[in-house]
Structure formats: structure tokens, C-alpha cells
Design a protein around this motif. Structure first.
Motif, mmCIF file in Angstrom:
data_model
loop_
_atom_site.group_PDB
_atom_site.id
_atom_site.type_symbol
_atom_site.label_atom_id
_atom_site.label_comp_id
_atom_site.label_asym_id
_atom_site.label_seq_id
_atom_site.Cartn_x
_atom_site.Cartn_y
_atom_site.Cartn_z
ATOM 1 N N ALA A 44 0.820 -1.205 0.000
ATOM 2 C CA ALA A 44 0.000 0.000 0.000
ATOM 3 C C ALA A 44 0.858 1.260 0.000
ATOM 4 O O ALA A 44 0.583 2.218 -0.726
ATOM 5 C CB ALA A 44 -0.922 -0.002 1.223
ATOM 6 N N ALA B 248 -0.280 3.205 -3.175
ATOM 7 C CA ALA B 248 -1.568 3.817 -2.817
ATOM 8 C C ALA B 248 -1.899 5.051 -3.646
ATOM 9 O O ALA B 248 -3.058 5.267 -4.045
ATOM 10 C CB ALA B 248 -1.578 4.163 -1.330
ATOM 11 N N GLU C 287 -2.943 -1.903 6.302
ATOM 12 C CA GLU C 287 -2.715 -1.333 4.970
ATOM 13 C C GLU C 287 -4.022 -0.812 4.374
ATOM 14 O O GLU C 287 -4.029 0.190 3.647
ATOM 15 C CB GLU C 287 -2.096 -2.387 4.050
ATOM 16 N N SER C 288 -5.131 -1.490 4.670
ATOM 17 C CA SER C 288 -6.436 -1.021 4.167
ATOM 18 C C SER C 288 -6.779 0.342 4.758
ATOM 19 O O SER C 288 -7.299 1.221 4.061
ATOM 20 C CB SER C 288 -7.525 -2.033 4.515
ATOM 21 N N LEU D 215 -4.847 2.843 2.959
ATOM 22 C CA LEU D 215 -5.365 3.047 1.604
ATOM 23 C C LEU D 215 -6.561 4.001 1.566
ATOM 24 O O LEU D 215 -6.817 4.651 0.538
ATOM 25 C CB LEU D 215 -5.760 1.704 0.989
ATOM 26 N N VAL E 41 -12.694 1.226 -0.024
ATOM 27 C CA VAL E 41 -11.860 0.045 0.133
ATOM 28 C C VAL E 41 -12.734 -1.112 0.589
ATOM 29 O O VAL E 41 -13.333 -1.077 1.672
ATOM 30 C CB VAL E 41 -10.731 0.281 1.161
#
Length: 388
Positions: free
Chosen positions: A136, A140, A160-161, A164, A171
């Protein structure tokens, strides 16, 4: 061909830490890194749990590690790819590289880390770099204002989400478990559950990635009902585990079923003189602090290994006559008594050297001795027999 006392393959936190300890010990050391010094930790935006460093980026912390390692004049750094490692008859190692030629070394420390696991989903490999990503922090910014999917439910996937969401419009996290079940820490889970830009697709996986030159969508499969449906997407991030990069030594040392190098408390592998540290080893925790500790341990053990080998080489010469090494554990009273008895029996014919296997392990390991008390008999530097 240039010779080094120690060659470190890989410049992650463990490799750089090993270089610091080797440099402090005055060992002539070569550190080889094929890409960026610091390794995957460079992709981490913020580190808050390294002692003495309340907050720093991964790249920032690794810059300090490298500067520290570079402060020792005995350390050399080269950027190239190691293509092979050989153990020579004289106990040295021969290291082959892609662009910098070959080097020899008395000992080697392996810090090759891991790489993202590839699942083999249709179009995953073909569209890597064209909407399919594994980092990411690296990618990103390419997904600003777009809709993306993340596969995974562990710490890396959820953290990481969250990162993001600073770029993407939405997401979608695809989770193989039932609703509410994540494999990450509670803090990350709480943050994800309360992030308006994140939604979860439970009991599901991604069975195919749609697109020809770039990602256009995904095929989602419910693992309970086996129903599938298509959804449009501009990107897919995979965070489903890592694979150790140990191909270099898979035929040299013992690895577990997943390919991680098996080491002992001194970071020794099954091959004398070869050590492994950091994420490529079978270890309980993979963090900067544990990798740094691995490097310190391996460098210290390597230094002592070299000293012990030189001592043995100095004893076992072509004109050394009859030599006997007695291997024993000094913390066992019965063994101490037995050593004295054996020494009394053979001392008229052999010059005897006692080997404390809690400290002097090299010859014991090389000879594949596995019992105490045991004896190795030499004549003019050549092994005659072993006795246990």
C-alpha cells in the motif's frame, strides 16, 4: 578474488545490525544488498514500538541503521544480487554475484527476508503493476479517488487497508471468515470497523481478476454458498502472507516445510559457519526489534566461530603429530570424571585438548558428534577415528 571474514547477504534490519556488531569487533565485513538497504520495512509509514524511537518512518529508522554500520571502516557495502553460495573444502564460503564477481568468506550471515505470497488467481501475475499490488505504501497514490479491493484479514491487510483510505474512494476488504472475524489486532480491527471508507465482504475470496491491460473488476466467490458475482474495481491489493526468500540455501541448510531456515539460539544453521537471521528464519515474532537482535547474535556467534576455527587450524597441521580432542559438558560431574580417566589413558601417546561443547562447538558439529563424552583422534592434521 577478495576475501572477507564475514559476508552478510541482505541489508534488512538484521543484516545492518549484524554489520554494526561486526564493525565494532573489527571484522572485515561485506554486506551485499540487491535493492534497498533496510528491506521491506522501508515501506512502513510509521514505527512507534522500537525502543528509544517513539515515532519514525521505516525508511528513517533504516537510514540510521545504515549510517551506524557505515561508520566502521572495516565494513564494505555493495549493491548486487547473490546468485550462489558454495562451501569449499577449506571450510571457507564462495559467494557468486551477478555483477560484482565472486568473493570468499570465513562465515556468512543470510538476511534475505520474505516476499509477498502469490496465490495464482487468474490475471494476478499478468496484471501485477497494472492494478494488482502488494504494498500500500508503494502504490496507494495510484488509486486516488478509485474503488479498490483488498484480500486478507491479518494485521498487514487491515492496517494497509486503513492507510489506503487516505487515497481511495472506497476500500472493500474481502475476508474468508464469517462476519466479524478478523485475524488482526483489536486496535486495527476497531479502526477498520469504524472507518466509513471501508466495508467488508465476509465468507468470500477473489476467484478471478478481470481486465486485459489493467484491472477492471473482480470475481467474488462466497466460500459457503459457492455463489460468484462480478464487481468493478480499479485495483486489487493482496495481503495473504509472505514466502521466505531462501532459494539460495535450500540445498545447503535445513528448512521447515514452508521454506523458512531452521536456526538455533545462536542463529546457526545446520551448516557450520552459515547463519540466518530475520524474517527468512523460523521465528515466533517478525519485527524490527527481533531482527536487530538476530543480527547482533549472529555477528557475535560468527566472530567466535572464526576464532575457534583459527585455533583448530593452528593445532591441526601436517606436522602436529598425534592429537586427541575430548568433547564433554563441564556442567555434568560424571563427564568431568570420565574426561580425566580418558586423558590419563591416552596422554602418553596423544596431546590432548579438552573441548567444552557449551562453548566450543565447531569441531563437534563438523565431525557430527552427538554424544558426550566422545573423542576424535588425529595424526598430522588428519582424522584417524572417532570414539564415543
Amino acid at each position: 578474488m577478495e576475501h572477507f571474514e564475514l559476508v552478510i547477504i541482505g541489508g534488512g534490519p538484521a543484516g545492518l545490525s549484524a554489520a554494526i556488531y561486526a564493525g565494532r569487533a573489527g571484522q572485515k565485513t561485506l554486506l551485499i544488498e540487491k535493492s534497498s538497504f533496510g528491506g521491506r520495512i522501508n515501506d512502513t509509514k510509521e514505527i512507534c514500538n522500537y525502543p528509544g524511537t517513539p515515532s519514525d518512518s521505516g525508511a528513517g529508522l533504516m537510514k540510521k541503521f545504515k549510517e551506524h554500520a557505515e561508520s566502521y571502516s572495516t565494513n564494505t557495502f555493495k549493491r548486487t544480487t547473490v546468485t550462489g553460495i558454495e562451501k569449499l573444502e577449506d571450510m571457507r564460503f564462495l559467494i557468486h554475484t551477478k555483477r560484482r564477481g565472486d568473493f570468499t568468506a570465513d562465515s556468512v550471515i543470510l538476511d534475505t527476508g520474505t516476499r509477498p505470497r502469490v496465490l495464482g488467481i487468474p490475471n494476478e501475475v499478468e496484471l501485477t503493476g497494472h492494478g494488482v499490488a502488494y504494498c500500500a505504501t508503494c502504490d496507494a497514490e495510484f488509486f486516488k479517488g478509485k474503488e479498490i479491493y483488498v484480500l486478507g484479514a491479518g494485521d498487514q491487510a487491515i492496517e494497509e487497508s486503513i492507510y489506503l483510505t487516505n487515497f481511495a474512494q472506497k476500500v472493500h476488504i474481502v475476508v474468508i471468515h464469517e462476519e466479524g472475524h478478523l485475524d488482526c489486532n483489536e486496535i486495527a480491527a476497531h479502526a477498520a470497523f469504524h472507518n466509513d471508507k471501508i466495508d467488508f465482504i465476509w465468507n468470500s475470496t477473489i476467484s478471478e481478476i478481470k481486465g486485459t491491460t489493467e484491472v477492471e473488476g473482480v470475481v467474488l466467490k462466497n466460500v459457503v454458498t459457492e455463489e460468484t458475482r462480478e464487481a468493478s474495481a480499479s485495483g486489487v491489493f493482496f495481503f495473504v502472507g509472505m514466502v521466505p526468500q531462501t532459494e539460495l540455501v535450500k540445498d545447503l541448510v535445513e528448512c521447515d516445510e514452508k521454506g523458512y531456515v531452521i536456526v538455533n539460539e545462536k542463529k546457526e544453521t545446520s551448516l557450520a559457519g552459515l547463519y540466518a537471521v530475520g524474517d527468512c528464519t523460523k521465528t515466533y515474532l517478525r519485527q524490527v526489534i527481533t531482527s536487530a537482535a538476530d543480527g547482533a547474535i549472529a555477528a557475535t556467534a560468527s566472530e567466535r566461530y572464526i576464532q575457534e576455527r583459527r585455533q583448530i587450524d593452528g593445532i591441526l597441521t601436517e606436522a602436529s603429530g598425534k592429537i586427541a580432542f575430548i568433547f564433554y559438558n563441564p556442567y555434568e560431574n560424571e563427564q568431568i570424571s570420565k574426561v580425566s580417566e580418558i586423558e590419563k589413558e591416552i596422554s602418553s601417546e596423544y596431546k590432548v585438548y579438552r573441548q567444552d561443547i557449551t562453548r566450543q562447538t565447531l569441531l563437534y558439529q563438523v565431525l557430527e558428534m552427538n554424544t558426550c563424552v566422545s573423542v576424535a583422534f588425529y595424526e598430522n592434521g588428519r582424522l584417524v577415528k572417532k570414539q564415543s
